[in-house]
Design an enzyme around this catalytic site. Structure first.
Site, PDB file in Angstrom:
ATOM      1  N   CYS A 169       8.694   8.133  65.971  1.00 12.13           N
ATOM      2  CA  CYS A 169       7.960   8.849  64.917  1.00 12.13           C
ATOM      3  C   CYS A 169       7.297   7.913  63.910  1.00 12.13           C
ATOM      4  CB  CYS A 169       8.877   9.836  64.204  1.00 12.13           C
ATOM      5  SG  CYS A 169       9.605  11.036  65.321  1.00 12.13           S
ATOM      6  N   ASN A 203       8.141  18.956  64.056  1.00 10.33           N
ATOM      7  CA  ASN A 203       8.088  17.498  64.113  1.00 10.33           C
ATOM      8  C   ASN A 203       7.289  17.089  65.351  1.00 10.33           C
ATOM      9  OD1 ASN A 203       8.560  14.776  64.469  1.00 10.33           O
ATOM     10  ND2 ASN A 203      10.765  14.883  64.034  1.00 10.33           N
ATOM     11  N   HIS A 255       6.266  11.718  57.009  1.00  3.14           N
ATOM     12  CA  HIS A 255       6.500  12.217  58.368  1.00  3.14           C
ATOM     13  C   HIS A 255       7.135  13.605  58.251  1.00  3.14           C
ATOM     14  CE1 HIS A 255       7.796  12.735  62.378  1.00  3.14           C
ATOM     15  NE2 HIS A 255       9.057  12.396  62.184  1.00  3.14           N
TER      16      HIS A 255
HETATM   17  C1  LIG Z   1      19.073  19.022  62.641  1.00  2.00           C
HETATM   18  C2  LIG Z   1      19.487  19.341  61.220  1.00  2.00           C
HETATM   19  C3  LIG Z   1      18.495  20.346  60.608  1.00  2.00           C
HETATM   20  C4  LIG Z   1      20.852  19.955  61.191  1.00  2.00           C
HETATM   21  O1  LIG Z   1      21.285  20.155  59.871  1.00  2.00           O
HETATM   22  P1  LIG Z   1      22.749  19.646  59.399  1.00  2.00           P
HETATM   23  O2  LIG Z   1      22.898  20.057  58.002  1.00  2.00           O
HETATM   24  O3  LIG Z   1      22.844  18.187  59.707  1.00  2.00           O
HETATM   25  O4  LIG Z   1      23.669  20.495  60.293  1.00  2.00           O
HETATM   26  P2  LIG Z   1      24.757  20.053  61.385  1.00  2.00           P
HETATM   27  O5  LIG Z   1      24.115  19.328  62.525  1.00  2.00           O
HETATM   28  O6  LIG Z   1      25.884  19.413  60.707  1.00  2.00           O
HETATM   29  O7  LIG Z   1      25.159  21.481  61.854  1.00  2.00           O
HETATM   30  C5  LIG Z   1      25.689  22.486  60.962  1.00  2.00           C
HETATM   31  C6  LIG Z   1      25.939  23.709  61.788  1.00  2.00           C
HETATM   32  O8  LIG Z   1      24.682  24.316  62.145  1.00  2.00           O
HETATM   33  C7  LIG Z   1      24.666  24.545  63.541  1.00  2.00           C
HETATM   34  N1  LIG Z   1      23.300  24.501  64.055  1.00  2.00           N
HETATM   35  C8  LIG Z   1      22.603  23.430  64.495  1.00  2.00           C
HETATM   36  N2  LIG Z   1      21.399  23.827  64.919  1.00  2.00           N
HETATM   37  C9  LIG Z   1      21.333  25.161  64.725  1.00  2.00           C
HETATM   38  C10 LIG Z   1      20.351  26.137  64.962  1.00  2.00           C
HETATM   39  N3  LIG Z   1      19.138  25.816  65.483  1.00  2.00           N
HETATM   40  N4  LIG Z   1      20.605  27.410  64.636  1.00  2.00           N
HETATM   41  C11 LIG Z   1      21.793  27.764  64.093  1.00  2.00           C
HETATM   42  N5  LIG Z   1      22.775  26.879  63.853  1.00  2.00           N
HETATM   43  C12 LIG Z   1      22.531  25.592  64.160  1.00  2.00           C
HETATM   44  C13 LIG Z   1      25.537  23.457  64.109  1.00  2.00           C
HETATM   45  O9  LIG Z   1      25.981  23.806  65.402  1.00  2.00           O
HETATM   46  C14 LIG Z   1      26.666  23.410  63.097  1.00  2.00           C
HETATM   47  O10 LIG Z   1      27.531  24.461  63.352  1.00  2.00           O
HETATM   48  P3  LIG Z   1      29.122  24.239  63.217  1.00  2.00           P
HETATM   49  O11 LIG Z   1      29.330  23.952  61.763  1.00  2.00           O
HETATM   50  O12 LIG Z   1      29.652  25.549  63.669  1.00  2.00           O
HETATM   51  O13 LIG Z   1      29.454  23.095  64.107  1.00  2.00           O
HETATM   52  C15 LIG Z   1      19.500  18.057  60.352  1.00  2.00           C
HETATM   53  O14 LIG Z   1      20.601  17.287  60.711  1.00  2.00           O
HETATM   54  C16 LIG Z   1      18.278  17.235  60.453  1.00  2.00           C
HETATM   55  O15 LIG Z   1      17.181  17.670  60.159  1.00  2.00           O
HETATM   56  N6  LIG Z   1      18.434  15.926  60.817  1.00  2.00           N
HETATM   57  C17 LIG Z   1      17.345  15.030  60.921  1.00  2.00           C
HETATM   58  C18 LIG Z   1      16.578  15.320  62.147  1.00  2.00           C
HETATM   59  C19 LIG Z   1      15.293  14.590  62.237  1.00  2.00           C
HETATM   60  O16 LIG Z   1      14.603  14.454  61.281  1.00  2.00           O
HETATM   61  N7  LIG Z   1      14.976  14.135  63.444  1.00  2.00           N
HETATM   62  C20 LIG Z   1      13.742  13.534  63.773  1.00  2.00           C
HETATM   63  C21 LIG Z   1      13.711  12.109  63.421  1.00  2.00           C
HETATM   64  S1  LIG Z   1      12.091  11.488  63.628  1.00  2.00           S
END
Ligand SMILES: CC(C)(COP(=O)(O)OP(=O)(O)OC[C@H]1O[C@@H](n2cnc3c(N)ncnc32)[C@H](O)[C@@H]1OP(=O)(O)O)[C@@H](O)C(=O)NCCC(=O)NCCS
EC number: 2.3.1.180
Length: 313
Positions: free
Chosen positions: A112, A268, A238
C-alpha cells in the site's frame, strides 16, 4: 529543478459491492463494517479485467492530462502487489497496451506504500536529468487475493488504479519533501499466503503500526519542508480505515475538513488508494494549483512513504 505531477488520471471499476453483499455469506453487518472501518462500498473489477487493464485506463487519462502522447513517455513504473502474473511486469504489459517506445519498465512492490515509493523513485530519475516524463501508476486488483471466508479481511479491500506523469514543473511547485521506510520485522503481519494465494493479516498489529507511522511520517515531512500544520491545505492519507486516518490527522494537527476521505466509496485499494482520493478531491474542486498537500501511505512489509507536494504543473 522542481519535480512534480504534470498529468493525473484515475480509474475505478464499474461494479459496486456494498456492505450488505457480505451479510449473505459472512457473519458481519453493514453496521460493524461502517463503524469499525468507515467503508460503505468498494469497487471490484470483472473477471476479464486484470491489474494491467486498470493501470491502462488510469494511464491514458494521465498522459492526456499532461498534454502528452504515449510516445513522450521515457519510463514506466508500476506500483502493485497484485500483478497479472509474477512476470512479465505490469509495467511491461502496460507498455504494450499504451504503445510507448521501448523505454525501461519496472514494477515496484511496497504494497500500500507503493504509490509513494514509485513517485519518489521517479523524482530521482527526473532530477538527475536522465529522464523527462515518467509514467507512475498505482494499480491493484485486491479482489483476486481476498479470502472471502475471512470476515476480518474480506470486507476491507477494493480494486482501482491511479496514474501520474512525473516531470519538471514550474518554480515553487512539485515534491518539496519526502520520506520512505520499511521494517521487515513486520512482514508477518500482512502477507500473501503462498499456498492459498490469499491475503493474511493481523489487523490489530497493522492498526497499531499504522496509527504510529502515519502520524510520525506526516509530521516529519512537514517539518522537513519547513512548514507548519496550518500551511497544509489538504491531508491525503492511505485510505485503509477511517479510525487510522483520523488518529493520524489529529497527530498532525489538521482540521477534519482538510482530510480527504474516499475509503467509504472505494475501501482499501492499496497502491491506488492515494490517487483515487486525489481524483475525488479534484472532481470536487477541493484541490487547486499551489495547494500544499501531504500524502502518506503505509502497508505490507511493513512499509511507509510520505511527501509534501505543491500541486500544479
Ligand atoms: C480489521 C480491523 C477493522 C478490525 O478491528 P479490531 O478493532 O482490530 O478488531 P479485532 O480484529 O480485534 O476483532 C474484534 C472482533 O470483531 C470481529 N470481526 C472482525 N471482522 C469482522 C466483521 N467483518 N464483521 C463483524 N465482526 C468482525 C472479530 O472476529 C472479533 O470478534 P471476537 O472479539 O469475537 O474475536 C482493524 O484491525 C484494522 O482496520 N486493522 C488495520 C487493517 C489495515 O489497515 N490493513 C491494511 C494495511 S495497508
Amino acid at each position: 529543478m522542481n519535480v512534480g505531477i504534470k498529468g493525473f488520471g484515475a480509474y475505478a471499476p464499474e461494479r459496486v459491492v456494498d456492505n450488505a453483499y457480505f451479510e449473505s455469506f459472512l457473519e458481519t453487518s453493514d453496521e460493524w463494517i461502517s463503524k469499525m472501518t468507515g467503508i460503505k462500498e468498494r469497487r471490484w473489477a470483472s473477471e476479464e479485467q486484470d491489474t494491467s487493464d486498470l493501470a491502462f485506463e488510469a494511464s491514458k487519462k494521465a498522459i492526456e492530462d499532461a498534454g502528452l502522447t504515449p510516445a513522450d513517455i521515457d519510463m514506466i513504473i508500476v506500483a502493485s502487489a497484485t500483478g497479472d502474473m509474477p512476470f512479465p511486469s505490469v509495467a511491461n504489459m502496460l507498455q504494450e497496451k499504451l504503445g510507448t517506445r521501448k523505454v525501461p519498465t519496472m514494477d515496484q512492490l511496497a504494497a500500500c506504500s507503493g504509490f509513494m515509493y514509485s513517485m519518489i523513485t521517479a523524482k530521482q530519475y527526473v532530477q538527475s536529468g536522465d529522464y523527462k516524463n515518467i509514467l507512475v501508476v498505482g494499480a491493484d486488483k485486491l479482489s483476486k487475493i481476498t479470502d472471502l471466508t475471512d470476515r476480518s479481511t474480506a470486507v476491507l479491500f477494493g480494486d482501482g488504479a491511479g496514474a501520474v506523469v512525473i516531470g519538471e514543473v514550474s518554480e515553487g511547485r512539485g515534491i518539496i519533501s519526502y520520506e520512505m521506510g520499511s521494517d521487515g520485522t513486520g512482514g508477518k503481519y500482512l502477507y500473501l499466503n503462498k499456498d492459498t494465494g490469499k491475503l493474511v493479516m493481523n489487523g490489530r498489529e497493522v492498526f497499531k503500526f499504522a496509527v504510529r507511522i502515519m502520524g510520525e511520517a506526516s509530521t516529519r515531512v512537514v517539518d522537513k519542508a519547513g512548514l507548519k500544520s496550518d500551511d497544509i491545505d489538504m491531508f491525503i492519507p492511505h485510505q485503509a480505515n477511517i479510525r487510522i486516518m483520523e488518529s493520524a490527522r489529529e497527530r498532525l494537527g489538521i482540521e477534519r475538513e482538510k482530510m480527504s476521505v474516499s475509503v467509504n466509496r472505494f475501501g482499501n485499494t492499496s497502491a491506488a488508494s492515494i490517487p483515487l482520493s486525489i481524483s475525488q478531491e479534484l472532481e470536487n474542486g477541493r484541490i487547486k494549483d499551489d495547494d500544499t498537500l501531504v500524502l502518506v501511505g503505509f502497508g505490507g512489509g511493513l512499509t511507509w512513504g510520505a511527501m509534501v507536494i505543491k500541486w500544479g504543473k
